[in-house]
Design a protein around this motif. Structure first.
Motif, PDB file in Angstrom:
ATOM      1  N   MET A   1      31.266  23.941  41.054  1.00 34.80           N
ATOM      2  CA  MET A   1      32.512  24.674  40.835  1.00 34.80           C
ATOM      3  C   MET A   1      33.677  23.732  41.147  1.00 34.80           C
ATOM      4  O   MET A   1      33.733  23.131  42.209  1.00 34.80           O
ATOM      5  CB  MET A   1      32.526  25.911  41.726  1.00 34.80           C
TER       6      MET A   1
ATOM      7  N   ASN B   1      38.966  26.014  40.035  1.00 34.94           N
ATOM      8  CA  ASN B   1      38.336  27.337  39.950  1.00 34.94           C
ATOM      9  C   ASN B   1      38.241  27.989  41.323  1.00 34.94           C
ATOM     10  O   ASN B   1      38.453  29.191  41.463  1.00 34.94           O
ATOM     11  CB  ASN B   1      36.949  27.233  39.321  1.00 34.94           C
ATOM     12  N   GLU B   2      37.892  27.199  42.338  1.00 38.11           N
ATOM     13  CA  GLU B   2      37.828  27.727  43.699  1.00 38.11           C
ATOM     14  C   GLU B   2      39.190  28.238  44.136  1.00 38.11           C
ATOM     15  O   GLU B   2      39.303  29.289  44.765  1.00 38.11           O
ATOM     16  CB  GLU B   2      37.339  26.655  44.674  1.00 38.11           C
TER      17      GLU B   2
ATOM     18  N   LYS C   1      42.235  36.849  45.134  1.00 43.24           N
ATOM     19  CA  LYS C   1      41.584  37.843  45.991  1.00 43.24           C
ATOM     20  C   LYS C   1      42.639  38.742  46.606  1.00 43.24           C
ATOM     21  O   LYS C   1      43.745  38.324  46.900  1.00 43.24           O
ATOM     22  CB  LYS C   1      40.786  37.163  47.107  1.00 43.24           C
TER      23      LYS C   1
ATOM     24  N   LYS D   1      41.661  29.279  42.168  1.00 41.98           N
ATOM     25  CA  LYS D   1      41.971  30.509  41.428  1.00 41.98           C
ATOM     26  C   LYS D   1      41.258  31.700  42.052  1.00 41.98           C
ATOM     27  O   LYS D   1      41.850  32.769  42.224  1.00 41.98           O
ATOM     28  CB  LYS D   1      41.553  30.375  39.958  1.00 41.98           C
ATOM     29  N   GLU D   2      39.981  31.523  42.396  1.00 41.48           N
ATOM     30  CA  GLU D   2      39.221  32.609  43.008  1.00 41.48           C
ATOM     31  C   GLU D   2      39.849  33.021  44.337  1.00 41.48           C
ATOM     32  O   GLU D   2      39.978  34.192  44.648  1.00 41.48           O
ATOM     33  CB  GLU D   2      37.775  32.164  43.231  1.00 41.48           C
TER      34      GLU D   2
END
Length: 138
Positions: A1, A5-6, A13, A8-9
């Motif tokens: 990953m 992307n990390e 949240k 964005k995640e």
């Protein structure tokens, strides 16, 4: 990953949004408390202590010259900041204590007994009848 992307995640949240809102509200609350301490609380305390204005209490390390301003230690502002902190910490303590007491009350509520559907009630009755028949045979 990938790192993007990390990120964005992490950023989308709900906890991050809640934290951001908390920080913004906390900053506004801090300004209110600072104003309360500086403008409402400290002046009467200063009068009680002989007319002392805490924000102007300084220790002069070096007098001002034509070339340089005075070097001072503003311990009055520090005292005021300590009072600010104490009031903010106490207010947060009270808020968290209230939240925890609400959580305790919520945990202490007895769980509702589950309501069974008609099929479940019938199946339970059939099971009980079969158990009774089996016990009567023995």
């Amino acid at each position: 990953m990938s790192m993007m992307n990390e990120f964005k995640e992490f950023a989308v949240k709900g906890n991050v949004v809640d934290m951001a809102v908390g920080i913004i509200i906390g900053a506004a609350f801090g300004k209110i408390v600072s104003s309360f301490v500086g403008d409402v609380l400290m002046p009467p305390i200063g009068v009680l202590l002989g007319g002392v204005d805490f924000s102007s209490l300084v220790y002069i390390v070096q007098e001002a010259t034509r070339e340089a301003p005075a070097v001072v230690i503003s311990y009055g502002k520090f005292i005021q900041s300590m009072v600010d902190f104490t009031i903010v910490a106490f207010a947060i303590f009270l808020a968290i204590k209230g939240i925890n007491s609400l959580k305790k009350k919520e945990e202490e509520k007895p769980a509702e007994t589950p309501k069974f559907s008609n099929e479940e009630v019938l199946l339970t009755e059939i099971r009980n009848l079969l158990k009774e028949q089996k016990q009567a045979e023995h």
